[in-house]
Every structure is written in structure tokens, then in C-alpha cells.
Design a protein around this motif. Sequence first.
Motif, PDB file in Angstrom:
ATOM      1  N   MET A  15       0.841  -1.158   0.000  1.00  0.00           N
ATOM      2  CA  MET A  15       0.000   0.000   0.000  1.00  0.00           C
ATOM      3  C   MET A  15       0.891   1.228   0.000  1.00  0.00           C
ATOM      4  O   MET A  15       1.933   1.250   0.653  1.00  0.00           O
ATOM      5  CB  MET A  15      -0.938  -0.082   1.203  1.00  0.00           C
ATOM      6  CG  MET A  15      -0.823   1.016   2.218  1.00  0.00           C
ATOM      7  SD  MET A  15      -1.937   0.870   3.606  1.00  0.00           S
ATOM      8  CE  MET A  15      -0.760   0.394   4.845  1.00  0.00           C
ATOM      9  N   LEU A  16       0.472   2.246  -0.727  1.00  0.00           N
ATOM     10  CA  LEU A  16       1.178   3.525  -0.758  1.00  0.00           C
ATOM     11  C   LEU A  16       0.431   4.477   0.158  1.00  0.00           C
ATOM     12  O   LEU A  16      -0.786   4.634   0.033  1.00  0.00           O
ATOM     13  CB  LEU A  16       1.231   4.081  -2.181  1.00  0.00           C
ATOM     14  CG  LEU A  16       1.926   5.430  -2.323  1.00  0.00           C
ATOM     15  CD1 LEU A  16       3.403   5.305  -1.962  1.00  0.00           C
ATOM     16  CD2 LEU A  16       1.768   5.948  -3.738  1.00  0.00           C
TER      17      LEU A  16
ATOM     18  N   ARG B 185       0.575   8.371   1.823  1.00  0.00           N
ATOM     19  CA  ARG B 185       1.186   9.702   1.818  1.00  0.00           C
ATOM     20  C   ARG B 185       0.871  10.386   3.146  1.00  0.00           C
ATOM     21  O   ARG B 185      -0.277  10.412   3.579  1.00  0.00           O
ATOM     22  CB  ARG B 185       0.658  10.513   0.639  1.00  0.00           C
ATOM     23  CG  ARG B 185       1.213  10.020  -0.688  1.00  0.00           C
ATOM     24  CD  ARG B 185       0.584  10.746  -1.861  1.00  0.00           C
ATOM     25  NE  ARG B 185      -0.730  10.229  -2.175  1.00  0.00           N
ATOM     26  CZ  ARG B 185      -0.976   9.202  -2.986  1.00  0.00           C
ATOM     27  NH1 ARG B 185       0.029   8.572  -3.564  1.00  0.00           N
ATOM     28  NH2 ARG B 185      -2.200   8.799  -3.219  1.00  0.00           N
TER      29      ARG B 185
ATOM     30  N   ALA C  88       5.928   9.927   1.096  1.00  0.00           N
ATOM     31  CA  ALA C  88       5.145   8.744   0.727  1.00  0.00           C
ATOM     32  C   ALA C  88       5.941   7.516   1.137  1.00  0.00           C
ATOM     33  O   ALA C  88       7.159   7.457   0.954  1.00  0.00           O
ATOM     34  CB  ALA C  88       4.889   8.726  -0.779  1.00  0.00           C
ATOM     35  N   VAL C  89       5.240   6.563   1.722  1.00  0.00           N
ATOM     36  CA  VAL C  89       5.868   5.300   2.099  1.00  0.00           C
ATOM     37  C   VAL C  89       5.062   4.170   1.474  1.00  0.00           C
ATOM     38  O   VAL C  89       3.840   4.218   1.453  1.00  0.00           O
ATOM     39  CB  VAL C  89       5.977   5.114   3.630  1.00  0.00           C
ATOM     40  CG1 VAL C  89       6.961   6.086   4.225  1.00  0.00           C
ATOM     41  CG2 VAL C  89       4.637   5.255   4.310  1.00  0.00           C
ATOM     42  N   GLU C  90       5.755   3.206   0.937  1.00  0.00           N
ATOM     43  CA  GLU C  90       5.087   2.031   0.387  1.00  0.00           C
ATOM     44  C   GLU C  90       5.398   0.861   1.311  1.00  0.00           C
ATOM     45  O   GLU C  90       6.559   0.506   1.507  1.00  0.00           O
ATOM     46  CB  GLU C  90       5.565   1.737  -1.031  1.00  0.00           C
ATOM     47  CG  GLU C  90       4.719   0.687  -1.684  1.00  0.00           C
ATOM     48  CD  GLU C  90       4.804   0.700  -3.196  1.00  0.00           C
ATOM     49  OE1 GLU C  90       4.292  -0.246  -3.793  1.00  0.00           O
ATOM     50  OE2 GLU C  90       5.370   1.638  -3.770  1.00  0.00           O
ATOM     51  N   VAL C  91       4.339   0.313   1.892  1.00  0.00           N
ATOM     52  CA  VAL C  91       4.490  -0.728   2.905  1.00  0.00           C
ATOM     53  C   VAL C  91       3.420  -1.794   2.724  1.00  0.00           C
ATOM     54  O   VAL C  91       2.350  -1.523   2.183  1.00  0.00           O
ATOM     55  CB  VAL C  91       4.379  -0.131   4.329  1.00  0.00           C
ATOM     56  CG1 VAL C  91       5.504   0.830   4.622  1.00  0.00           C
ATOM     57  CG2 VAL C  91       3.037   0.539   4.542  1.00  0.00           C
TER      58      VAL C  91
ATOM     59  N   GLU D 274      -4.227   7.713   4.933  1.00  0.00           N
ATOM     60  CA  GLU D 274      -3.785   8.528   3.802  1.00  0.00           C
ATOM     61  C   GLU D 274      -4.006  10.002   4.125  1.00  0.00           C
ATOM     62  O   GLU D 274      -5.086  10.394   4.572  1.00  0.00           O
ATOM     63  CB  GLU D 274      -4.583   8.140   2.550  1.00  0.00           C
ATOM     64  CG  GLU D 274      -4.334   9.001   1.353  1.00  0.00           C
ATOM     65  CD  GLU D 274      -2.952   8.812   0.739  1.00  0.00           C
ATOM     66  OE1 GLU D 274      -2.524   9.707  -0.004  1.00  0.00           O
ATOM     67  OE2 GLU D 274      -2.307   7.777   0.983  1.00  0.00           O
TER      68      GLU D 274
END
Length: 84
Positions: free
Chosen positions: A1-2, A4, A21-24, A68
Motif C-alpha cells: 500500500m502507498l 502519503r 510517501a511510504v510504500e508498505v 492517507e
Amino acid sequence: MLLRLTVTGSAATGRWSRDLAVEVPAGTPLRRVEAALRAGTPPWTGAPRCDGVLLAADAVLGRPPLLEGAVVEVGDADGPAPGR
């Protein structure tokens, strides 16, 4: 999931704000991304907060309050006991 987030804080030069933004994967706790948040911001101390509540290290990204567009405040401040 991205996801922000906006991280805000204070420094000797004044207030600052960074959009990150982190993608985890789903279920990721805050402690797994705190180093990335620190890398993308000026130095800060203290625990991160969201909506004025201290965030526990096991607060899950993608669940309230770390949704988000959340604003994460960092730096030294007093607040209620860590929440999720």
C-alpha cells in the motif's frame, strides 16, 4: 500500500513541513518506517504524534489515525499516553 503523510516539526529556523510517501505491506507498524520518516525530514527528537496523540511504535499504518493524508507532528511535546 502507498501511504502519503505530511510530517511537521520545529527547528531553530522555524516550523517545517515535508510531504512523504511510504510504500508498505498492510499491517506495517510505525516502528518499521520511522527511520525513513527521519531520513526525509530535518532532525527531531521526541515521539511522533497525530491529532495531538502520541503514536505507539506499534501503531499500524493505514489504520486510524495513520491514514492517507495524515499529518504527523514530531519533536518534543507533552501529550496523552501513546495511542494507536
